[in-house]
Scaffold this active site. Structure first.
Site, PDB file in Angstrom:
ATOM      1  N   ILE A 328       0.848  -1.196   0.000  1.00  0.00           N
ATOM      2  CA  ILE A 328       0.000   0.000   0.000  1.00  0.00           C
ATOM      3  C   ILE A 328       0.874   1.232   0.000  1.00  0.00           C
ATOM      4  O   ILE A 328       1.943   1.255   0.616  1.00  0.00           O
ATOM      5  CB  ILE A 328      -0.934   0.105   1.242  1.00  0.00           C
ATOM      6  CG1 ILE A 328      -0.208  -0.279   2.532  1.00  0.00           C
ATOM      7  CG2 ILE A 328      -2.206  -0.651   1.050  1.00  0.00           C
ATOM      8  CD1 ILE A 328      -0.945   0.138   3.793  1.00  0.00           C
ATOM      9  N   SER A 380      -8.883  -4.746   3.669  1.00  0.00           N
ATOM     10  CA  SER A 380      -9.051  -4.233   5.027  1.00  0.00           C
ATOM     11  C   SER A 380     -10.527  -4.116   5.378  1.00  0.00           C
ATOM     12  O   SER A 380     -11.381  -4.025   4.491  1.00  0.00           O
ATOM     13  CB  SER A 380      -8.408  -2.845   5.071  1.00  0.00           C
ATOM     14  OG  SER A 380      -8.885  -2.085   6.145  1.00  0.00           O
ATOM     15  N   TYR A 393      -7.854   5.886   1.282  1.00  0.00           N
ATOM     16  CA  TYR A 393      -7.391   4.505   1.475  1.00  0.00           C
ATOM     17  C   TYR A 393      -8.576   3.543   1.408  1.00  0.00           C
ATOM     18  O   TYR A 393      -8.534   2.509   0.734  1.00  0.00           O
ATOM     19  CB  TYR A 393      -6.679   4.440   2.829  1.00  0.00           C
ATOM     20  CG  TYR A 393      -6.373   3.048   3.306  1.00  0.00           C
ATOM     21  CD1 TYR A 393      -5.229   2.393   2.896  1.00  0.00           C
ATOM     22  CD2 TYR A 393      -7.238   2.394   4.184  1.00  0.00           C
ATOM     23  CE1 TYR A 393      -4.951   1.108   3.342  1.00  0.00           C
ATOM     24  CE2 TYR A 393      -6.967   1.119   4.627  1.00  0.00           C
ATOM     25  CZ  TYR A 393      -5.822   0.482   4.204  1.00  0.00           C
ATOM     26  OH  TYR A 393      -5.556  -0.789   4.648  1.00  0.00           O
ATOM     27  N   LYS A 397      -9.555   0.278  -1.183  1.00  0.00           N
ATOM     28  CA  LYS A 397      -9.842  -1.096  -0.733  1.00  0.00           C
ATOM     29  C   LYS A 397     -11.240  -1.534  -1.195  1.00  0.00           C
ATOM     30  O   LYS A 397     -11.440  -2.700  -1.528  1.00  0.00           O
ATOM     31  CB  LYS A 397      -9.697  -1.203   0.790  1.00  0.00           C
ATOM     32  CG  LYS A 397      -8.271  -0.953   1.289  1.00  0.00           C
ATOM     33  CD  LYS A 397      -7.288  -2.016   0.777  1.00  0.00           C
ATOM     34  CE  LYS A 397      -5.944  -1.988   1.475  1.00  0.00           C
ATOM     35  NZ  LYS A 397      -4.964  -2.930   0.909  1.00  0.00           N
ATOM     36  N   ILE A 428      -3.930  -4.474  12.804  1.00  0.00           N
ATOM     37  CA  ILE A 428      -2.816  -5.411  12.985  1.00  0.00           C
ATOM     38  C   ILE A 428      -1.591  -4.630  13.492  1.00  0.00           C
ATOM     39  O   ILE A 428      -1.363  -3.497  13.046  1.00  0.00           O
ATOM     40  CB  ILE A 428      -2.456  -6.107  11.636  1.00  0.00           C
ATOM     41  CG1 ILE A 428      -3.707  -6.607  10.902  1.00  0.00           C
ATOM     42  CG2 ILE A 428      -1.415  -7.212  11.834  1.00  0.00           C
ATOM     43  CD1 ILE A 428      -4.490  -7.676  11.589  1.00  0.00           C
ATOM     44  N   THR A 430       1.393  -3.858  12.918  1.00  0.00           N
ATOM     45  CA  THR A 430       2.587  -3.500  12.147  1.00  0.00           C
ATOM     46  C   THR A 430       3.035  -2.096  12.588  1.00  0.00           C
ATOM     47  O   THR A 430       2.214  -1.294  13.057  1.00  0.00           O
ATOM     48  CB  THR A 430       2.308  -3.507  10.631  1.00  0.00           C
ATOM     49  OG1 THR A 430       1.312  -2.522  10.354  1.00  0.00           O
ATOM     50  CG2 THR A 430       1.807  -4.855  10.164  1.00  0.00           C
TER      51      THR A 430
END
Ligand SMILES: NC(=O)C1=CN([C@@H]2O[C@H](COP(=O)(O)OP(=O)(O)OC[C@H]3O[C@@H](n4cnc5c(N)ncnc54)[C@H](OP(=O)(O)O)[C@@H]3O)[C@@H](O)[C@H]2O)C=CC1
Ligand SMILES: C[C@H](CCC(=O)O)[C@H]1CC[C@H]2[C@@H]3C(=O)C[C@@H]4C[C@H](O)CC[C@]4(C)[C@H]3CC[C@]12C
Length: 503
Positions: A328, A380, A393, A397, A428, A430
């Site tokens: 992304i 997502s 964003y 998606k 998540i 990250t």
């Protein structure tokens, strides 16, 4: 309610837009209509004046040109002195048939059917804020996997005149969503949220009309069919020796997927922009047991990069078994924040997060067909339900769901044995996600290592969709279907807006 209101209607030279204009005229509104064909617009304006419009005028031009969208809004400012309602209804000619890999056409449709809507909204917003006005967006069931259902359900199309009136009523009452012809739009969407495999099957087998007539009594039996058709179980040997591309593999979930795949002894081709990070990930993959591992660095913002990546797989392996699309780009300087009206940034993010996925798929398809391979698309929760502070964003998606869920139907109908797995992920842990949202969202993120493994399993098992973390995502998807306003209000309560404003 609409007497004397100042309204823009786009795509008003024919079809539903034209009918909306006539209804508004009968209600005594001030109307500004747009489309490409001047001669048709002239006639619609004349008819509107006959029907009693307070005023009626047109501007002709193409929504492929962003400057035109802004010009229309300026015209409303000059001639109407403000705006109460913006009805976005135009649509560029779309090709109806199996997807032929024409990525340029996808780009063009995005420009007309999506980016111009964003541009018009952004330009009209100051006037709409002043009048406490409304934005009406005319969309379609085809926003997701059910486009084909429309053809099956509506053998005779619904009347556009009635449809136009329903749109206006919904808009005047400031309704959040309108489902025109409830039983043939809302029910399939609900079914998609509860039992998507089943809906796909019904759509392709043309059994939907009959199904809806006996919907309630059959539901129990059909759900049982859905739950009992559970997929086979996963074992690591399934992927041994397979040739896999992972995009966005220099960090986060992509990096973790590379490590799992390495332990499973696959051949790996990794991509991302940062060479130094990719080098380290490749070294670690080789230590972990990858059959082979190499990388190509480059940006998916660059339209020619997908070809470089797929060519590399072709040259070094002569084939491909799995394509994992995971990268992304970021939403520009504004990042995770209120939408700032920057249409250029939306276009850029669409190129990286959506168009490059379409291009990679198109280019890799001949190899995947030969190996009966798999495509894994990482999406997502923000691609199933609108997500505040991530509007662009979220749009990219949603686009992935629309494109890949439609393509999956075509593969099955065309007997192409390539699976498509759409992965719907919640929050998540990250580094980039935690950095972007931890000051705004209190929830605990799920572990990236487990998330990466679940994605690989779902791809290997050729599952239609993965929900991870399962309960959170499935609950959100279901609530989006059955109680969208309730979901909206709990979603907003997760966010600490004050912290966002301070940052
Ligand atoms: N983490 C989360 O909470 C969630 C993540 N997801 C999805 O999971 C996937 C992975 O996310 P996550 O691991 O958090 O993200 P990361 O930011 O950790 O990883 C993104 C990857 O994409 C690469 N990348 C960024 N820009 C480009 C570009 N222009 N061209 C090519 N590659 C690029 C980055 O490497 P480099 O900078 O070197 O190019 C990196 O490898 C995404 O699809 C995301 O939407 C979905 C829901 C939640
Ligand atoms: C906050 C949402 C989940 C709430 C919950 O815990 O139930 C998250 C769901 C999806 C997330 C976004 C996402 O899809 C990934 C983006 C990745 C980037 O690294 C930046 C952050 C994200 C915008 C991320 C933000 C949180 C979610 C909206």
């Amino acid at each position: 309610m609409l007497k004397g209101k100042r309204v823009i209607v786009t795509g008003a030279s024919t079809g539903i837009g034209e009918q909306i204009a006539y209804h508004l005229a009968r209600m005594g509104s001030h109307i500004l209509i747009t489309a490409r064909t001047e001669a048709k617009l002239q006639k619609v304006v004349e008819r509107c004046l006959e029907l009693g419009a307070a005023s009626a005028r047109y501007v002709s031009g193409t929504m492929e040109d962003m400057a035109f969208a802004q010009h229309v809004v300026r015209e409303a400012h000059t001639s109407l002195g403000g705006l109460d309602m913006l009805i976005l209804n135009h649509v560029g000619a779309s090709y109806f048939g199996f997807f032929d890999g024409d990525v340029e056409h996808v780009r063009k449709l995005l420009e007309i059917n999506f980016l111009s809507y964003v541009a018009m909204t952004t330009s009209a917003l100051p006037m709409l804020k002043e009048s406490e006005g409304s934005i009406v967006v005319v969309s379609s069931m085809a926003e997701s996997a059910v486009r084909a259902a429309a053809e099956v359900l509506r053998e005779r199309p619904a009347p556009r005149d009635e449809c136009a009136l329903e749109i206006l009523k919904g808009a005047a009452l400031r309704r959040r969503e309108l489902y025109y012809r409830y039983s043939s739009t809302r029910l399939p969407l609900l079914l998609r949220d509860c039992a998507a495999d089943l809906l796909d099957y019904l759509v392709r087998s043309r059994g939907m009309g009959l199904f809806l007539k006996i919907f309630i009594p059959l539901l129990g039996g059909l759900l049982a069919f859905y739950f009992y058709s559970a997929p086979q179980s996963f074992n690591e040997g399934m992927l041994r020796g397979k040739r896999v591309i992972v995009t966005g593999a220099s960090s986060g979930i992509g990096e973790q997927m590379a490590y799992h795949l390495a332990r499973m002894e696959t051949h790996l081709l990794l991509t991302a922009r940062t060479e130094a990070k990719l080098q380290k990930v490749v070294e670690r993959c080789l230590e972990l047991g990858a059959a082979s591992a190499h990388y190509i660095s480059g940006s998916m913002e660059n339209p020619s990069f997908p070809e470089v990546v797929v060519k590399e797989a072709e040259t070094s392996w002569g084939g491909l078994d799995m394509l994992i699309l995971n990268h992304i780009g970021y939403s520009g300087s504004s990042g995770f924040n209120f939408f700032d009206g920057n249409v250029g940034q939306v276009r850029k993010l669409m190129e990286t997060n959506f168009i490059s996925y379409v291009a990679m798929t198109t280019l890799a398809l001949p190899m995947l067909k030969e190996s009966d391979g798999s495509i894994v698309v990482v999406s997502s929760m923000a691609g199933k339900a609108g997500s505040p502070f991530a509007a662009s964003y979220s749009a990219t998606k949603f686009a992935l769901d629309g494109f890949f869920s439609s393509l999956r139907h075509e593969f099955v109908m065309d007997k192409v044995n390539v699976s498509i797995t759409l992965c719907i992920l919640g929050y998540i842990n990250t580094e980039s996600a935690v950095r972007a949202v931890s000051h705004v969202i209190q929830g605990t993120p799920a572990p990236k290592e487990e998330c990466a493994l679940e994605i690989i399993k779902a791809g290997a098992l050729r599952q239609r969709e993965l929900h991870y973390p399962p309960w959170v995502v499935s609950a959100v998807v279901l609530l989006r279907g059955i109680a969208p306003e309730f979901l909206d209000s709990i979603t907003r309560s997760w966010y600490n807006v004050e912290n966002l404003r301070r940052s």
